[in-house]
Each structure stands twice: as structure tokens, then as C-alpha cells.
Design a protein around this motif. Structure first.
Motif, short mmCIF file in Angstrom:
data_model
loop_
_atom_site.label_atom_id
_atom_site.label_comp_id
_atom_site.label_asym_id
_atom_site.label_seq_id
_atom_site.Cartn_x
_atom_site.Cartn_y
_atom_site.Cartn_z
N LYS A 18 38.65 64.48 109.34
CA LYS A 18 37.47 63.80 108.85
C LYS A 18 37.86 63.40 107.35
O LYS A 18 37.34 62.30 106.66
CB LYS A 18 36.27 64.74 108.54
N GLN A 19 38.60 64.26 106.42
CA GLN A 19 39.11 64.05 105.15
C GLN A 19 39.79 63.11 104.80
O GLN A 19 39.74 62.07 103.95
CB GLN A 19 39.35 65.40 104.52
N GLN A 20 40.82 63.03 105.86
CA GLN A 20 41.88 61.92 105.71
C GLN A 20 41.17 60.75 105.98
O GLN A 20 41.72 59.25 105.40
CB GLN A 20 43.02 62.20 106.77
N VAL A 21 40.18 60.54 107.15
CA VAL A 21 39.57 59.29 107.11
C VAL A 21 38.79 58.99 105.94
O VAL A 21 38.98 57.57 105.61
CB VAL A 21 38.65 59.34 108.37
N ARG A 22 38.21 59.65 105.39
CA ARG A 22 37.60 59.48 104.16
C ARG A 22 38.29 59.01 103.04
O ARG A 22 38.17 58.13 102.13
CB ARG A 22 36.81 60.38 103.64
N ARG A 23 39.61 59.60 102.88
CA ARG A 23 40.32 59.03 101.91
C ARG A 23 40.98 57.61 102.17
O ARG A 23 40.97 56.81 101.27
CB ARG A 23 41.71 59.88 101.89
N LEU A 24 41.10 57.36 103.50
CA LEU A 24 41.75 56.13 103.90
C LEU A 24 40.65 54.81 103.58
O LEU A 24 41.08 54.04 103.28
CB LEU A 24 41.95 56.09 105.42
N LEU A 25 39.42 55.33 103.52
CA LEU A 25 38.10 54.34 103.66
C LEU A 25 37.66 54.47 102.03
O LEU A 25 36.64 53.98 102.03
CB LEU A 25 37.37 54.57 104.67
N ALA A 26 38.14 55.13 101.24
CA ALA A 26 37.57 55.44 99.99
C ALA A 26 37.09 54.29 99.11
O ALA A 26 36.24 54.16 98.49
CB ALA A 26 38.52 56.47 99.23
N ASP A 27 37.74 53.20 99.40
CA ASP A 27 37.63 51.83 98.66
C ASP A 27 36.35 51.13 99.02
O ASP A 27 35.80 50.21 98.55
CB ASP A 27 38.74 51.06 98.73
N GLY A 28 35.94 51.66 100.20
CA GLY A 28 34.54 51.05 100.67
C GLY A 28 34.83 49.67 101.47
O GLY A 28 35.87 49.41 101.60
N GLY A 29 33.69 49.25 101.83
CA GLY A 29 33.64 47.92 102.32
C GLY A 29 34.04 47.99 103.85
O GLY A 29 34.16 46.78 104.77
N PHE A 30 33.81 48.99 104.54
CA PHE A 30 33.96 49.32 105.96
C PHE A 30 32.92 49.77 106.75
O PHE A 30 32.23 50.89 106.20
CB PHE A 30 35.09 50.15 106.15
N ASP A 31 32.32 48.99 107.67
CA ASP A 31 31.31 49.66 108.56
C ASP A 31 32.27 50.37 109.57
O ASP A 31 32.88 50.27 110.53
CB ASP A 31 30.77 48.31 109.26
N ARG A 32 31.79 51.98 109.60
CA ARG A 32 32.60 52.79 110.35
C ARG A 32 31.78 52.99 111.64
O ARG A 32 30.76 53.17 111.60
CB ARG A 32 32.67 54.24 109.55
N ARG A 33 32.71 52.92 112.67
CA ARG A 33 32.25 53.13 114.12
C ARG A 33 33.09 54.27 114.65
O ARG A 33 34.56 54.31 114.69
CB ARG A 33 32.59 51.87 114.90
N VAL A 34 32.56 55.18 115.34
CA VAL A 34 33.36 56.62 115.82
C VAL A 34 33.01 56.66 117.20
O VAL A 34 32.06 56.54 117.90
CB VAL A 34 32.72 57.80 115.12
N HIS A 35 34.33 56.86 117.96
CA HIS A 35 34.23 56.94 119.61
C HIS A 35 34.99 57.95 119.52
O HIS A 35 35.77 58.61 118.85
CB HIS A 35 34.88 55.68 120.02
N PHE A 36 35.26 58.65 120.91
CA PHE A 36 35.88 59.74 121.35
C PHE A 36 36.47 59.73 122.56
O PHE A 36 36.03 59.10 123.53
CB PHE A 36 34.82 60.95 121.69
N GLY A 37 38.00 60.09 122.39
CA GLY A 37 38.89 59.72 123.41
C GLY A 37 38.68 60.61 124.75
O GLY A 37 38.80 60.06 125.89
N ASP A 38 37.87 61.89 124.69
CA ASP A 38 37.55 62.34 125.94
C ASP A 38 36.57 61.73 126.75
O ASP A 38 36.28 62.34 127.67
CB ASP A 38 37.45 63.97 125.51
N GLU A 39 35.79 60.97 126.12
CA GLU A 39 34.74 60.11 126.76
C GLU A 39 35.22 58.71 127.31
O GLU A 39 34.63 57.98 128.09
CB GLU A 39 33.78 59.77 125.82
N GLY A 40 36.56 58.48 127.03
CA GLY A 40 36.99 57.26 127.55
C GLY A 40 36.92 56.10 126.83
O GLY A 40 35.99 56.07 125.89
#
Length: 322
Positions: A18-40
């Protein structure tokens, strides 16, 4: 700096992911959508992958626990990742356990062309999770950010009381900050607020040694020697033994035992070495000891001696290690 066409994050610690995702998106401007691989990969995933973000803006499509995807669904990603999508930044998070400090990455991920592209272009981030140095760094950065002084004589003990699990560390530090209030210097009594080591960990450690053939009944006697003599030893030992056996049974069958990730990863090799037969024997030994005392067949001290002896021979018994 231009963003990657996609990113692959490999780490067994969900909080560090989660921390690494936050670092990648730190500049902002992204609408974040989260999905899970164990749900296919359902229709919502493919819609998010192919459509722009909110109000036409950029979108970050985060797939957690991506290592759970079956091979055919991983294969279906390849055509989508062949070109750069201005509107969508896919981020795949592989969160499975590591072995011998190396990630255990499913073969069907590594054989896809986009994997080698990520390696070549630096779009692949890997971390084995927190080690003791990482825990010390988190504790130090937490104190520095808040202007909290940690006396030199407490520094090592402070970090050693924190588990190598980022979410657990954050939780413990939040609790400590609340207790400190306006005080800006850590005192020894503050360390008592931190959670004790996971219950049953010393029992698990002995089982680890036994299943490796490194110890016998003597190591159990050493464990018991350090416990207080003012209370019964048998039933606390039985409680810890059955708890560990239950957790390892769940791990062996692919279930979540409700442990921090770092501790589940440590117990997994022991569960595999014991196997189904060995874990069944643990349950049986614990039950037999309890029945002997409750039926009056033995006193607690006698049942304890028998249990210690039986556990000492666990690794060498036929079928005892599965």
C-alpha cells in the motif's frame, strides 16, 4: 518523469504494498480503482481497464493479491499491456510469501512477455518485507517526524519490541503516540504499552527445532524452566500447543489463520514439515494429556512429563513429520 505503462509490485507485506502504491501515485491526478486477484477478473475490472477515469481523467487500476490469478486470466492481460494507455495505469501487486529471501512468483506470470518488459524498463519493484533494520528505520522516522526523543539506552529495546510487519508496527506506534500525548521523550515505562510477542511463538519455535531434528525433549524442559512455577504449566502449554497446531493446520490447507503475514510465513515451513499426520498427532497428544488429568489417571506434573517426552520424539516418530 513519465509514468510506467504499468507497474508490478512484489512484496509479502500488504502494508508495504500500500505504501509503495501511495508513493507511485503521490503526484495525484489519478482516480484509484482497486480489484482483487483472488476474486478473478470480472467485467468491472475490464471496464476500468478500458475506460478513462472520473470525469475523463487518468485512472490507476490496482490489482491486489494478483498472484492468485489463474494462468488463463494472466494470459488475457498480455494484449492489453502491449501498448501505453494514457488514461489507465495498471498496477499489479503480487503478495505471496517469499522463500529463502526470494519471491515465489507463479510461473505463468514470469513467462508472459509483459513481465520481461517490466524487468527491462524498471517497472518491477520487489521487497522481501520488513527486516529488523527496516523496523528500526520505521521507528526512527516515526520519532523524528513527531519530534519525539528516544534515549539512546532505549533505542534498541524500542525497535525490538515492534514486529516485522508494517501494519502491526504502524498500529503499535499510533497507540504509543496517543499515550504520549504532549510528552516528547520516550520513557522506559512507555515500552510496556507495546504488544508482547505473539502468544505461542516460543512453542512454535520449539516445534520448528523439533521438526528440523535439532532438538529433543531437553529443549521443552528448557522452555518450561523459564516459566513461572507459581501456576500450573500443563494447561497453558496445552492451550498454546493446540492454538499453534490449529493455525498450522489452516496454513497447510491454504486458509487464513488470522496471523500477521510475517508470522504466518514463519509458521508455514513447520506446518509443511509436520504435515497432516504430524499435526493430527499434536492434537492427539494434547487431548490425551488433558483427559489423563481430568479423569484422575495422572496428576498434572505426571501428564506434563509424559507430554514433554512425547513431543520430544515427535520428529523421529514414523509419520510424525507427515
Amino acid at each position: 518523469m513519465a509514468r510506467p505503462g504499468f507497474s508490478i509490485l512484489v512484496c509479502p507485506d500488504p502494508e508495504l504494498i500500500k505504501q509503495q502504491v501511495r508513493r507511485l501515485l503521490a503526484d495525484g491526478g489519478f482516480d484509484r480503482r482497486v480489484h482483487f486477484g483472488d476474486e478473478g477478473l470480472d467485467q468491472d475490472f475490464w471496464t476500468d481497464l478500458g475506460s478513462p477515469g472520473l470525469l475523463g481523467g487518468n485512472k490507476a487500476l490496482v490489482l491486489r493479491r494478483a498472484e492468485k490469478l489463474p494462468a488463463d486470466q494472466v494470459r488475457s492481460l498480455t494484449p492489453q499491456l502491449g501498448g501505453f494507455n494514457d488514461a489507465c495505469w495498471p498496477i499489479f501487486c503480487l503478495e505471496g510469501p517469499w522463500e529463502k529471501k526470494k519471491p515465489r512468483i507463479p510461473a505463468h506470470w514470469k513467462k508472459e512477455k509483459f513481465w520481461s518488459v517490466a524487468e527491462r524498463k524498471g517497472w518491477l519493484w520487489q521487497s522481501p518485507g520488513l527486516d529488523r533494520a527496516g523496523v528500526e528505520r520505521m521507528a526512527r522516522e516515526w520519532a523524528e517526524a513527531r519530534g519525539i526523543t528516544v534515549p539512546r539506552e532505549l533505542a534498541r529495546e524500542f525497535s525490538s519490541r515492534l514486529p516485522p510487519d508494517a501494519a502491526a508496527v504502524a498500529s503499535e506506534l499510533d497507540k504509543l503516540e496517543l499515550a504520549l500525548g504532549e510528552r516528547r521523550e520516550l520513557a522506559r515505562e512507555d515500552l510496556d504499552l507495546l504488544a508482547p510477542p505473539e502468544e505461542g511463538l516460543e512453542i512454535w519455535a520449539v516445534l520448528d527445532a523439533l521438526t528440523k531434528g535439532q532438538a529433543g525433549a531437553g529443549v521443552w524442559r528448557e522452555v518450561l524452566r523459564h516459566r513461572t512455577s507459581s501456576e500450573s504449566l500443563l494447561f497453558p502449554l496445552l492451550a498454546g500447543l493446540t492454538r499453534d497446531a490449529r493455525q498450522m493446520w489452516m496454513i497447510l490447507h491454504g486458509e487464513n489463520p488470522g496471523l500477521p503475514g510475517w508470522l504466518a510465513d514463519k509458521k508455514a515451513p513447520v506446518a509443511k514439515r509436520l504435515g497432516v499426520a504430524g499435526l493430527r498427532r499434536l492434537f492427539r497428544l494434547a487431548l490425551e494429556a488433558e483427559v489423563r488429568v481430568k479423569t484422575g489417571e495422572m496428576k498434572e506434573e505426571q501428564a506434563l512429563q509424559h507430554l514433554v517426552s512425547d513431543l520430544g520424539s515427535l520428529a523421529s516418530a514414523p509419520g510424525g513429520r507427515g
